[in-house]
Design an enzyme around this catalytic site. Structure first.
Site, PDB file in Angstrom:
ATOM      1  CB  CYS A   1       0.248   1.960   4.329  1.00  0.00           C
ATOM      2  SG  CYS A   1      -1.531   1.638   4.291  1.00  0.00           S
TER       3      CYS A   1
ATOM      4  CG  ASP B   1      36.429  18.173 -16.979  1.00  0.00           C
ATOM      5  OD1 ASP B   1      35.970  18.769 -15.987  1.00  0.00           O
ATOM      6  OD2 ASP B   1      37.433  18.554 -17.605  1.00  0.00           O
TER       7      ASP B   1
ATOM      8  CG  ASP C   1      33.917  22.730 -16.088  1.00  0.00           C
ATOM      9  OD1 ASP C   1      34.257  23.921 -16.044  1.00  0.00           O
ATOM     10  OD2 ASP C   1      34.177  21.982 -17.031  1.00  0.00           O
TER      11      ASP C   1
ATOM     12  CG  ASP D   1      34.656  21.973 -20.287  1.00  0.00           C
ATOM     13  OD1 ASP D   1      35.122  23.093 -20.544  1.00  0.00           O
ATOM     14  OD2 ASP D   1      35.349  20.999 -19.956  1.00  0.00           O
TER      15      ASP D   1
ATOM     16  CB  CYS E   1      -0.908   0.007   1.222  1.00  0.00           C
ATOM     17  SG  CYS E   1      -1.816   1.557   1.428  1.00  0.00           S
TER      18      CYS E   1
END
Length: 687
Positions: free
Chosen positions: A15, A582, A586, A396, A12
């Site tokens: 529940c 990469d 970054d 990039d 359920c």
């Protein structure tokens, strides 16, 4: 400490949601998340043995749920043989009651119909009634309570056959629903098969099968043909192929031999290989992928959070509506109380939100599982939503759109020297240099010039040598005594100077990935509004790559803070931005974008800072990931609209006195089964 339990016999979703909320509100439990698709409960606690307390919370909310440590073997949730036999007998008796009611309705057969209907109801629905009584004693109005009340009311009103048919429909519907949920769970759990639990340890000339988690870094393991690789490592003996499709989505097997790196989860080909392990079990690729997929459940999407809030408000509102339907019409002389109580029961049974509460999280998890099978690890439903909505893709350059490997793109000559001669002389001058530029020039040269001497290298300028008694220099523009030629201005070039005169220049560029152009094209076909390239490289190099790949906009010579500023500007303009990089330098941009995608599983920085990982280390699967994300969101919205429309229709008919209880069972259990099957289809769909 982190704990992970499995909640058995919990089918359920409503529940399950209550259990998760209750545990989260209990003191001493942090970071609580329950994944209904896998039945896994995860949380953090300082308590030494929280299992009994968790079991008590489950017992208070949903009777019959068993809390188990994930190391224990799970029980089979399917109905027992006795339960199946009782249900079959109940169906036979119910059909007999229906036939008798339709064709042999007499004062005498009324008692036969009552007996057959009552027997069918008890045999098929005894578990529902037991559960309903327990919930009623706990003052919880659940669908089992509503069903029990509806069936009792039907018998009191003399609708014996309808009471039996409703019970049979509900029980059969629950079985089909449980089967559909379990089927989808098993499909999702197939992901765990990519991580073998045992390894064949090779020690002192003997092989021994041991738990994979006990193997230490630096151990030698043997992988037989067609076995999965249990741990990351380097091949020390043997030649074979490895199928990494479960990890990267790449369908072609990879040739491997001595010194090749292999990842756990890959399937060995026809050769026997020995591997020196480089990572522990918990840090190996397969384990990290599974961890990412399982943890994704904690990052719920907006739709999932909305459904949780919706269910909390929706149920009390519907109960209030049912009370009004039961009381107001009879007070205004529009029919009897028994008639409108019956209509109110139809509304209550039809209104159960299980179809939505189950199908929404199941759709998210199915989508995450489908993406994982295609080599894309998405860390949560919220990022799946962002990917589906993304209208700008920013990339990039180095290591993402390109390989990060320099190659000679053009050779300029001056005086009487030819291109091959300039390249050969430059390679000879760079003979002992290990600089990446020198390596690229040496690899491109067709021939090697002999007779150079007095080699030296000066940092920041280049390399020098004597050739035929005169100085030969290869390096940057600081070697030139005159200005840079016009055709080389703003171009990254290496200059070759012989006896003080410029005899040639070599332009180098990064190697564009083979798949980059087609990926950009596919993204545009999917309706992406803009593609952007962000790079710290020179303008000329950036322009060349952008033009070659068909990228809409590029920004060059950027520092990380400037990249971050551009991403934030795009978001302020109202765009949903996916950034692909990469993951090493970054990290700020990956975090700032709506969905940051890192290339490959190589670096911890990539996995930590990104919202999704392209585990193959290339861009090939990116358009497919967008298709999966969009398919998930369409499925979720479609399921919500379908479920609400059917329920609304039955509720309206009930308000008009035109609906029967069997219709409400279809609107509840029937709709739930359909929504679950539609959600599970996401795992099997071809993208």
């Amino acid at each position: 400490m982190k704990y992970s339990y499995t909640l058995e016999n919990l089918n359920c979703a409503h529940c399950a949601q209550k259990i998760e909320t209750k545990i989260a509100e209990t003191d001493g439990f942090e970071g609580v998340s329950f994944n209904f698709a896998t039945k896994k409960l995860n949380f953090e606690s300082e308590k030494k043995n929280p299992l009994p307390e968790i079991q008590q919370i489950c017992d208070d909310i949903e009777d019959g749920v068993t809390v188990k440590d994930n190391n224990e073997k799970s029980d089979d949730d399917t109905p027992s043989k006795v339960e199946k036999i009782l249900l079959i007998i109940g169906i036979i008796l119910g059909i007999a009651a229906l036939i008798t009611d339709l064709f042999f309705k007499t004062p005498l057969t009324k008692y036969i119909i009552l007996g057959l209907s009552a027997a069918a109801t008890l045999l098929a629905g005894w578990k529902v009634f037991v559960k309903g009584i327990k919930n009623l004693l706990k003052f919880r109005i659940e669908e089992t309570v509503l069903m029990m009340v509806a069936v009792i009311a039907a018998f009191i009103l003399g609708e014996y056959v309808e009471g039996a048919m409703v019970t049979l429909l509900f029980t059969i519907g629950e079985l089909i629903e449980d089967y559909a949920v379990d089927k989808s769970r098993k499909s999702i759990e197939q992901l765990s098969q990519i991580r073998p639990d045992t390894a064949t340890l090779y020690l002192d000339g003997e092989e021994k099968t041991v738990p994979a988690e006990s193997v230490k870094v630096g151990s030698i393991i043997t992988v037989k043909p067609h076995e999965r690789i249990p741990l990351d490592g380097i091949i020390v003996d043997g030649i074979s192929t490895v199928d990494n499709s479960a990890l990267t989505g790449e369908s072609l097997p990879e040739n491997v031999a001595e010194y090749s790196e292999v990842l756990s989860g890959g399937i060995n080909g026809d050769g026997l290989i020995k591997i020196e392990t480089t990572k522990e079990f918990s840090q190996s690729t397969a384990a990290r992928i599974l961890s990412l997929v399982e943890d994704a459940a904690a990052n719920k999407g907006k739709q999932e959070k909305f459904i949780s809030r919706f269910a909390a408000v929706y149920t009390p509102v519907v109960i209030g509506l049912a009370l009004l339907i039961a009381v107001l019409p009879p007070l205004f002389g529009m029919g009897s109380f028994s008639q409108w109580i019956y209509n109110a029961l139809v509304v209550l049974v039809a209104s159960c939100p299980c179809a939505i509460v189950i199908s929404v999280p199941l759709s998210y998890y199915s989508g995450i599982g489908a993406a994982s099978a295609n080599g894309v690890l998405i860390k949560g439903g919220n990022y799946l939503e962002a990917l589906a909505k993304a209208d700008v893709f920013a990339f990039d350059k180095t290591g993402t759109l390109t390989k990060g490997e320099l190659t000679v793109s053009r050779v300029y000559t001056y005086g009487s020297y030819g291109e091959d001669e300039v390249l050969s002389l430059a390679a000879a001058c760079e003979k002992y240099s290990v600089h990446p530029i020198a390596e690229a020039i040496k690899q491109s040269a067709q021939t090697s010039v002999q007779g150079l001497s007095d080699y030296k290298e000066i940092a920041g300028r280049g390399t020098f040598a004597k050739y035929n008694g005169k100085e030969l220099a290869c390096g940057n523009k600081r070697l030139l005594s005159e200005s840079v030629p016009d055709e080389l201005k703003d171009r990254p070039a290496v200059y070759l100077v012989y006896d003080g005169e410029l005899i040639g220049a070599i332009e180098l560029s990064d190697t564009v990935r083979e798949e980059s152009k087609s990926v950009i094209s596919k993204l545009k076909k999917l309706g992406i509004a803009k593609t952007v390239m962000l790079t710290g490289d020179k303008k000329s190099a950036a322009h060349s790559v952008a033009k070659k790949l068909g990228i809409d906009t590029y920004h060059s010579e950027l520092l990380p803070d400037k990249k971050l500023e551009i991403i934030n500007d795009l978001k302020r303009e109202g765009h949903t931005v996916c950034f692909v990089g990469d993951g090493i330098n970054d990290a700020p941009v990956l975090s700032a974008s709506n969905c940051g995608a890192a290339m490959g599983l190589g670096s911890e920085a990539a996995i930590e800072s990104s919202d999704m990982v392209l585990s193959s280390g290339n861009l090939t699967q990116l358009p497919k990931a967008v298709k999966i994300a969009r398919s998930v969101m369409r499925t979720i919205k479609g399921n919500i609209l379908f479920a609400l429309a059917v329920k609304a229709l039955v509720i309206i008919l009930a308000c008009l006195g035109l609906a029967a209880i069997w219709m409400s069972v279809i609107a509840d259990t029937g709709v739930c089964v359909i929504c679950v099957l539609i959600s599970a289809r996401l795992l099997k769909k071809k993208y």
